[in-house]
Design an enzyme around this catalytic site. Structure first.
Site, PDB file in Angstrom:
ATOM      1  N   GLY A  59      37.276 -18.821 -28.680  1.00 53.04           N
ATOM      2  CA  GLY A  59      38.591 -18.334 -28.261  1.00 53.04           C
ATOM      3  C   GLY A  59      38.621 -16.879 -27.839  1.00 53.04           C
ATOM      4  O   GLY A  59      39.263 -16.519 -26.865  1.00 53.04           O
ATOM      5  N   CYS A  66      18.532  -3.176 -31.650  1.00 47.96           N
ATOM      6  CA  CYS A  66      17.842  -2.312 -32.589  1.00 47.96           C
ATOM      7  C   CYS A  66      17.004  -3.174 -33.531  1.00 47.96           C
ATOM      8  O   CYS A  66      17.546  -3.867 -34.383  1.00 47.96           O
ATOM      9  CB  CYS A  66      18.864  -1.514 -33.374  1.00 47.96           C
ATOM     10  SG  CYS A  66      18.251   0.093 -33.814  1.00 47.96           S
ATOM     11  N   GLY A 103      32.414 -19.784 -31.728  1.00 49.49           N
ATOM     12  CA  GLY A 103      31.369 -20.329 -30.863  1.00 49.49           C
ATOM     13  C   GLY A 103      30.100 -20.629 -31.643  1.00 49.49           C
ATOM     14  O   GLY A 103      29.429 -21.642 -31.399  1.00 49.49           O
TER      15      GLY A 103
HETATM   16  N1  PLP Z   1      27.375 -17.899 -27.306  1.00 45.55           N
HETATM   17  C1  PLP Z   1      27.512 -16.930 -26.400  1.00 45.55           C
HETATM   18  C2  PLP Z   1      26.914 -17.110 -25.038  1.00 45.55           C
HETATM   19  C3  PLP Z   1      28.178 -15.749 -26.732  1.00 45.55           C
HETATM   20  O1  PLP Z   1      28.298 -14.773 -25.827  1.00 45.55           O
HETATM   21  C4  PLP Z   1      28.725 -15.621 -28.028  1.00 45.55           C
HETATM   22  C5  PLP Z   1      29.407 -14.358 -28.446  1.00 45.55           C
HETATM   23  O2  PLP Z   1      29.111 -13.296 -27.956  1.00 45.55           O
HETATM   24  C6  PLP Z   1      28.580 -16.685 -28.935  1.00 45.55           C
HETATM   25  C7  PLP Z   1      27.897 -17.808 -28.545  1.00 45.55           C
HETATM   26  C8  PLP Z   1      29.135 -16.612 -30.330  1.00 45.55           C
HETATM   27  O3  PLP Z   1      30.530 -16.787 -30.313  1.00 45.55           O
HETATM   28  P1  PLP Z   1      31.401 -16.364 -31.604  1.00 45.55           P
HETATM   29  O4  PLP Z   1      31.474 -14.894 -31.620  1.00 45.55           O
HETATM   30  O5  PLP Z   1      32.740 -17.006 -31.385  1.00 45.55           O
HETATM   31  O6  PLP Z   1      30.704 -16.952 -32.776  1.00 45.55           O
END
Ligand code: PLP
Length: 399
Positions: free
Chosen positions: A201, A326, A73
């Site tokens: 994913g 933190c 993501g």
């Molecule tokens: N965006 C949101 C809203 C998320 O909750 C997360 C992961 O927690 C991410 C982006 C990042 O995704 P990834 O862990 O696949 O890089």
């Protein structure tokens, strides 16, 4: 593992579905070729990539050629934002929100250092965005609006369809981080103005290390990873075939399970929320007045620390998250709870419980049974419970 796991941390990561693991398996041993190779073996893999692309497209109402596979993501978010900025070099303004995931928020801080002007839209005490703020923020210099579909901590859902219409009416590209929304709420990009959308994913029962960026056909696009010609020249790097196949299967299952998510998972979350609020005094449900994802519960317990609750839950086999970060040695409430102006005495005692279709009624009842004694024990030893300042702040009382 000997200890029974009560897993309520699905917004952090989710378990790989058995069907997904089974679909991936042949691509580690038998079907291991590089799909770009000229020989018959490499070529034979193309059909599996095509199927996965179609499965992901079907989950979000897109065309297969609008799907780019990425590593996560975070990469999808970075690609979308840099693409919009680099394809409009004359524009130097970027709009996002105060409550984005660090994948967007930390990047926006870095953009400021690179000379961009960044507007962070505020939220109200329920975590909701005001679209008038978006309208007022857009200028002729704005290159992109990036607004998450659903918040990872509170589950609050933003009106991204309407926000995208507003951005488009002013000639501005629109990206949404749908990492927490995909597979939990219906998404139909065929009928929306959203230009780019990120998926990860591991939030929808595929493995960690695979993501998707949807890019609407016809919009300007510049790749983030430069190299080979994979993904039609939009994302270099040898295709991660097993993980792409796994994500395709997970997307197919997520589409099939959307009703379960909205009925069964929502009912379990609502039972958990009502059970905890009834059994424990001085609680606050974050975002209760807003539209929320069906699986997410963010709840604060006055006068105690989220981290202590987490440790004691963990002893009982319960996996959850806290809404604290933190920073420089001190436990600060998360940027999301601070943006929502959650009173100090509550904000430190924040816990996120996030469910999936694999949770059961029995697990929910177990959490409701174990939780009150934990809060009672912590409050009994809390030096703040008598109203003394918490972390140097004046005690604020329930709003
Ligand atoms: N965006 C949101 C809203 C998320 O909750 C997360 C992961 O927690 C991410 C982006 C990042 O995704 P990834 O862990 O696949 O890089």
């Amino acid at each position: 593992m000997d200890k029974r796991i009560y897993y309520f941390d699905n917004n952090a990561t989710s378990r790989v579905a058995e069907e997904v693991a089974a679909a991936m398996e042949p691509f580690f041993h038998g079907l291991y070729a590089n799909p770009s190779s000229m020989h018959f073996f490499g070529g034979s893999l193309q059909v599996y990539l095509d199927t996965a692309r179609q499965q992901v497209a079907d989950l979000i109402g897109a065309k297969p050629e609008e799907i780019i596979f990425t590593s996560c993501g975070t990469e999808s978010d970075s690609t979308a934002i840099y693409s919009a900025l680099r394809s409009q070099p004359e524009k130097k303004h970027f709009i996002t929100t105060q409550v984005e995931h660090p994948a967007v928020l930390s990047l926006s801080k870095s953009l400021e250092k690179q000379g961009y002007r960044v507007t962070l839209l505020p939220v109200d005490t329920e975590g909701r965005i005001n679209l008038e703020d978006l309208k007022n923020a857009i200028t002729s210099d704005t290159a992109l609006v990036s607004m998450m579909w659903a918040n990872n901590e509170t589950g609050v859902v933003f009106p991204v369809e309407e926000a995208a219409r507003i951005a488009h009416s002013r000639g501005v590209l629109f990206h949404t981080d749908a990492v927490q929304a995909a597979g939990k709420v219906p998404i139909n990009l065929a009928e929306s103005k959203i230009d780019m959308l990120s998926i990860s994913g591991h939030k929808l029962h595929a493995p960690k290390g695979i993501g998707v960026l949807y890019v609407r056909k016809g919009i300007p696009f510049k790749p983030f990873l430069i190299g080979g010609h994979q993904e039609e020249g939009r994302r270099a790097g040898t295709e991660n075939v097993p993980y792409i196949v796994g994500l395709g299967k997970a997307a197919e299952l997520a589409k099939k399970h959307l009703d379960i998510e909205n009925v069964k998972v929502r009912a379990l979350r609502d039972r958990l929320e009502a059970g905890l609020a009834a059994a424990i005094p001085n609680t606050k449900i974050n975002g209760k007045g807003a539209e929320r994802l069906p699986n997410t519960l963010s709840i604060c317990f006055e006068y105690i620390e989220g981290e202590s609750i987490l440790l004691m839950l963990s002893e009982k086999g319960i996996c959850a998250s806290s809404g604290s970060a933190c920073t420089s040695g001190s436990l600060e409430p998360s940027h999301v709870l601070r943006a929502m102006k959650v009173p100090q005495t509550y904000a430190h005692g924040s816990i996120r419980l996030s469910l999936s279709i694999y949770n059961t009624e029995e697990e929910v009842e177990y959490v409701i049974k174990e939780f009150p004694a934990i809060v009672e024990r912590l409050r009994a030893i809390s030096p703040f419970a008598d109203g003394k300042p918490l972390f140097g702040a004046e005690p604020q009382h329930k709003d």
